[in-house]
Design a protein around this motif. Structure first.
Motif, PDB file in Angstrom:
ATOM      1  N   ASP A   1       2.834   9.633  11.681  1.00 47.86           N
ATOM      2  CA  ASP A   1       3.069  11.074  11.752  1.00 47.86           C
ATOM      3  C   ASP A   1       3.896  11.516  10.563  1.00 47.86           C
ATOM      4  OD1 ASP A   1       2.137  12.091  14.653  1.00 47.86           O
ATOM      5  OD2 ASP A   1       2.971  10.080  14.848  1.00 47.86           O
ATOM      6  N   LEU A   2       3.532  12.665   9.995  1.00 52.60           N
ATOM      7  CA  LEU A   2       4.234  13.197   8.838  1.00 52.60           C
ATOM      8  C   LEU A   2       4.027  14.703   8.770  1.00 52.60           C
ATOM      9  CD1 LEU A   2       5.816  12.533   6.170  1.00 52.60           C
ATOM     10  CD2 LEU A   2       3.563  12.395   5.046  1.00 52.60           C
ATOM     11  N   ARG A   3       5.120  15.446   8.647  1.00 54.98           N
ATOM     12  CA  ARG A   3       5.099  16.903   8.485  1.00 54.98           C
ATOM     13  C   ARG A   3       4.209  17.598   9.514  1.00 54.98           C
ATOM     14  NH1 ARG A   3       4.982  15.346   2.870  1.00 54.98           N
ATOM     15  NH2 ARG A   3       2.771  15.901   2.657  1.00 54.98           N
ATOM     16  N   GLY A   4       4.280  17.147  10.742  1.00 54.63           N
ATOM     17  CA  GLY A   4       3.531  17.783  11.817  1.00 54.63           C
ATOM     18  C   GLY A   4       2.077  17.373  11.916  1.00 54.63           C
ATOM     19  N   SER A   5       1.639  16.443  11.071  1.00 53.61           N
ATOM     20  CA  SER A   5       0.264  15.947  11.098  1.00 53.61           C
ATOM     21  C   SER A   5       0.242  14.497  11.561  1.00 53.61           C
ATOM     22  CB  SER A   5      -0.372  16.038   9.704  1.00 53.61           C
ATOM     23  OG  SER A   5      -0.430  17.365   9.252  1.00 53.61           O
ATOM     24  N   ALA A   6      -0.880  14.102  12.133  1.00 55.85           N
ATOM     25  CA  ALA A   6      -1.073  12.717  12.562  1.00 55.85           C
ATOM     26  C   ALA A   6      -2.108  12.053  11.667  1.00 55.85           C
ATOM     27  CB  ALA A   6      -1.528  12.663  14.010  1.00 55.85           C
ATOM     28  N   LEU A   7      -1.913  10.770  11.408  1.00 54.88           N
ATOM     29  CA  LEU A   7      -2.873   9.940  10.670  1.00 54.88           C
ATOM     30  C   LEU A   7      -3.221   8.756  11.547  1.00 54.88           C
ATOM     31  CD1 LEU A   7      -4.281   8.729   8.067  1.00 54.88           C
ATOM     32  CD2 LEU A   7      -2.054   7.716   7.535  1.00 54.88           C
ATOM     33  N   TYR A   8      -4.517   8.465  11.644  1.00 48.19           N
ATOM     34  CA  TYR A   8      -4.916   7.219  12.292  1.00 48.19           C
ATOM     35  C   TYR A   8      -5.711   6.396  11.289  1.00 48.19           C
ATOM     36  CZ  TYR A   8      -6.269   3.621  15.505  1.00 48.19           C
ATOM     37  OH  TYR A   8      -6.413   2.392  16.097  1.00 48.19           O
ATOM     38  N   VAL A   9      -5.273   5.141  11.089  1.00 48.87           N
ATOM     39  CA  VAL A   9      -5.924   4.228  10.154  1.00 48.87           C
ATOM     40  C   VAL A   9      -6.663   3.157  10.933  1.00 48.87           C
ATOM     41  CG1 VAL A   9      -5.646   2.720   8.163  1.00 48.87           C
ATOM     42  CG2 VAL A   9      -4.073   4.645   8.486  1.00 48.87           C
ATOM     43  N   ASN A  10      -7.972   3.201  10.842  1.00 48.51           N
ATOM     44  CA  ASN A  10      -8.847   2.231  11.487  1.00 48.51           C
ATOM     45  C   ASN A  10      -8.846   0.923  10.690  1.00 48.51           C
ATOM     46  OD1 ASN A  10     -11.640   0.936  11.596  1.00 48.51           O
ATOM     47  ND2 ASN A  10     -11.896   2.413  13.244  1.00 48.51           N
ATOM     48  N   ARG A  11      -8.802  -0.223  11.360  1.00 52.18           N
ATOM     49  CA  ARG A  11      -8.747  -1.523  10.685  1.00 52.18           C
ATOM     50  C   ARG A  11     -10.076  -1.930  10.062  1.00 52.18           C
ATOM     51  NH1 ARG A  11      -6.028  -2.709  15.560  1.00 52.18           N
ATOM     52  NH2 ARG A  11      -7.922  -3.744  16.307  1.00 52.18           N
ATOM     53  N   GLY A  12     -11.119  -1.158  10.315  1.00 50.46           N
ATOM     54  CA  GLY A  12     -12.413  -1.472   9.732  1.00 50.46           C
ATOM     55  C   GLY A  12     -13.214  -2.458  10.558  1.00 50.46           C
ATOM     56  N   PHE A  13     -14.497  -2.560  10.205  1.00 46.82           N
ATOM     57  CA  PHE A  13     -15.425  -3.375  10.974  1.00 46.82           C
ATOM     58  C   PHE A  13     -15.817  -4.658  10.250  1.00 46.82           C
ATOM     59  CE2 PHE A  13     -19.630  -4.494  12.650  1.00 46.82           C
ATOM     60  CZ  PHE A  13     -19.395  -4.442  14.019  1.00 46.82           C
ATOM     61  N   GLY A  14     -16.020  -4.563   8.949  1.00 51.00           N
ATOM     62  CA  GLY A  14     -16.428  -5.729   8.174  1.00 51.00           C
ATOM     63  C   GLY A  14     -15.265  -6.342   7.425  1.00 51.00           C
ATOM     64  N   THR A  15     -15.586  -7.049   6.360  1.00 48.08           N
ATOM     65  CA  THR A  15     -14.554  -7.679   5.526  1.00 48.08           C
ATOM     66  C   THR A  15     -14.891  -7.442   4.059  1.00 48.08           C
ATOM     67  OG1 THR A  15     -15.716  -9.810   5.447  1.00 48.08           O
ATOM     68  CG2 THR A  15     -14.092  -9.498   7.206  1.00 48.08           C
ATOM     69  N   VAL A  16     -13.878  -7.607   3.215  1.00 50.64           N
ATOM     70  CA  VAL A  16     -14.087  -7.580   1.771  1.00 50.64           C
ATOM     71  C   VAL A  16     -13.332  -8.777   1.195  1.00 50.64           C
ATOM     72  CG1 VAL A  16     -12.090  -6.116   1.250  1.00 50.64           C
ATOM     73  CG2 VAL A  16     -14.069  -6.103  -0.272  1.00 50.64           C
TER      74      VAL A  16
ATOM     75  N   LEU B   1       0.818  -1.207   0.000  1.00 51.36           N
ATOM     76  CA  LEU B   1       0.000   0.000   0.000  1.00 51.36           C
ATOM     77  C   LEU B   1       0.855   1.262   0.000  1.00 51.36           C
ATOM     78  CD1 LEU B   1      -2.835  -0.988   2.498  1.00 51.36           C
ATOM     79  CD2 LEU B   1      -2.857  -1.066  -0.001  1.00 51.36           C
ATOM     80  N   PRO B   2       0.413   2.306  -0.691  1.00 49.81           N
ATOM     81  CA  PRO B   2       1.161   3.567  -0.730  1.00 49.81           C
ATOM     82  C   PRO B   2       1.417   4.113   0.662  1.00 49.81           C
ATOM     83  CG  PRO B   2      -0.622   3.580  -2.342  1.00 49.81           C
ATOM     84  CD  PRO B   2      -0.812   2.356  -1.509  1.00 49.81           C
ATOM     85  N   GLY B   3       2.668   4.471   0.922  1.00 50.20           N
ATOM     86  CA  GLY B   3       3.031   5.029   2.215  1.00 50.20           C
ATOM     87  C   GLY B   3       3.207   4.011   3.313  1.00 50.20           C
ATOM     88  N   GLY B   4       2.726   2.776   3.105  1.00 49.67           N
ATOM     89  CA  GLY B   4       2.784   1.780   4.164  1.00 49.67           C
ATOM     90  C   GLY B   4       1.874   2.112   5.319  1.00 49.67           C
ATOM     91  N   TRP B   5       0.828   2.914   5.053  1.00 53.75           N
ATOM     92  CA  TRP B   5      -0.108   3.304   6.114  1.00 53.75           C
ATOM     93  C   TRP B   5      -1.227   2.276   6.162  1.00 53.75           C
ATOM     94  CZ3 TRP B   5       0.420   8.162   2.853  1.00 53.75           C
ATOM     95  CH2 TRP B   5       1.559   8.877   3.230  1.00 53.75           C
ATOM     96  N   VAL B   6      -1.133   1.351   7.086  1.00 54.40           N
ATOM     97  CA  VAL B   6      -2.016   0.188   7.097  1.00 54.40           C
ATOM     98  C   VAL B   6      -2.934   0.165   8.313  1.00 54.40           C
ATOM     99  CG1 VAL B   6      -2.109  -2.338   7.046  1.00 54.40           C
ATOM    100  CG2 VAL B   6      -0.290  -1.125   5.818  1.00 54.40           C
ATOM    101  N   ALA B   7      -2.411   0.443   9.480  1.00 59.27           N
ATOM    102  CA  ALA B   7      -3.216   0.392  10.700  1.00 59.27           C
ATOM    103  C   ALA B   7      -2.513   1.179  11.800  1.00 59.27           C
ATOM    104  CB  ALA B   7      -3.441  -1.048  11.149  1.00 59.27           C
ATOM    105  N   GLY B   8      -3.302   1.875  12.600  1.00 59.83           N
ATOM    106  CA  GLY B   8      -2.733   2.609  13.722  1.00 59.83           C
ATOM    107  C   GLY B   8      -2.304   4.021  13.359  1.00 59.83           C
ATOM    108  N   ARG B   9      -1.407   4.548  14.186  1.00 56.13           N
ATOM    109  CA  ARG B   9      -1.013   5.954  14.053  1.00 56.13           C
ATOM    110  C   ARG B   9       0.289   6.116  13.276  1.00 56.13           C
ATOM    111  NH1 ARG B   9      -0.702  10.915  18.426  1.00 56.13           N
ATOM    112  NH2 ARG B   9       0.608  12.253  17.122  1.00 56.13           N
TER     113      ARG B   9
END
Length: 270
Positions: free
Chosen positions: A236-251, A226-234
């Motif tokens: 940080d980049l350029r003073g900003s935070a990202l949180y990636v939720n693992r989701g509730f259902g499935t695909v 995945l782009p950036g390797g942003w898969v799950a959890g927190r």
């Protein structure tokens, strides 16, 4: 091994729900909102494998989180627009759980199912839909800007996320634009890949989409794909935070291994 893992993932793993709690410092957050909580539900994928039984669990987890605000960060439907009514009935139960209401954005599967049907179900259930739009949570002197952008998949149809448009949509408060320079920004965007564009322009981005890799046998392939390797959890980049939720259902396969479904309780601190 493969058969046993698949059986576990289908019968146990995809029901191993958790509530993850994360505190995020928001520069400039008004003192009155210190401790403000946001419950994030993402990637519900209402469809063949997610129905009323699972939605009742989601409702209970959100109730237990006792949030001030609930955000639904896309892929609420899987691929059938006829299930928009079921989504609407679920969302209608949520505003009573959060004093600041419910806000939703679109995901790629909402486009596959029919984004207009999905959006109509959400707004018809007394929730706010943000599609390159924004709202103010709190007030001009004691609030934050909540921005919501469309999914990156919509770029294939000439649309897509437009952060500047969302900022411009902020209401005028006290004769001035509430936006950017004055209020801290929290962004809802389904796909975490947009963080490359939003980092440095928002305090926090809340995303889903990845399902935390969904099936991780010993390692997490999504970290390398995945782009950036942003898969799950927190992150940080350029003073900003990202949180990636693992989701509730499935695909795809109705199984989860090493990526339990979650509801996130985000606590804002100043």
């Amino acid at each position: 091994i493969g058969g046993t893992s698949s059986l576990y993932g289908a019968l146990k793993g995809r029901y191993n729900y958790s509530v993850e709690e994360v505190a995020v410092k928001i520069p400039g957050l008004p003192r009155a909102l210190d401790g403000f909580s946001i419950a994030q539900l993402s990637d519900v994928h209402i469809g063949v494998f997610v129905g009323d039984a699972e939605l009742n669990i989601a409702h209970e987890l959100l109730r237990q989180a006792k949030p001030d605000l609930i955000v639904l960060t896309g892929d609420l439907l899987d691929n059938d627009p006829r299930l928009a009514g079921q989504l609407g009935r679920f969302v209608r139960r949520l505003p009573s759980l959060a004093r600041a209401g419910v806000v939703a954005i679109s995901g790629n599967h909402d486009y596959f199912a029919g984004v207009e049907e999905m959006a109509a179900a959400v707004t018809g259930a007394c929730a706010r839909m943000l599609r390159n739009d924004a709202t103010v949570v709190g007030s001009a002197d004691a609030g934050f800007a909540l921005l919501g952008v469309d999914d990156v998949w919509a770029r294939r149809e000439g649309g897509g996320p437009d952060l500047e448009r969302a900022v411009r949509s902020l209401p005028r408060l006290g004769g001035r634009v509430a936006p950017a320079a004055d209020l801290p920004r929290i962004l809802l965007c389904h796909n975490p890949s947009f963080f490359e564009e939003s980092a440095g322009r928002v305090a926090l981005q809340l995303s889903g989409h990845t399902h935390g890799g969904q099936v991780n046998l010993g390692l997490r392939p999504a970290d390398y794909i995945l782009p950036g390797g942003w898969v799950a959890g927190r992150y940080d980049l350029r003073g900003s935070a990202l949180y990636v939720n693992r989701g509730f259902g499935t695909v795809g396969p109705p199984a989860r291994i090493g990526a339990p479904p979650e509801v996130t309780r985000v606590i804002l601190t100043g």
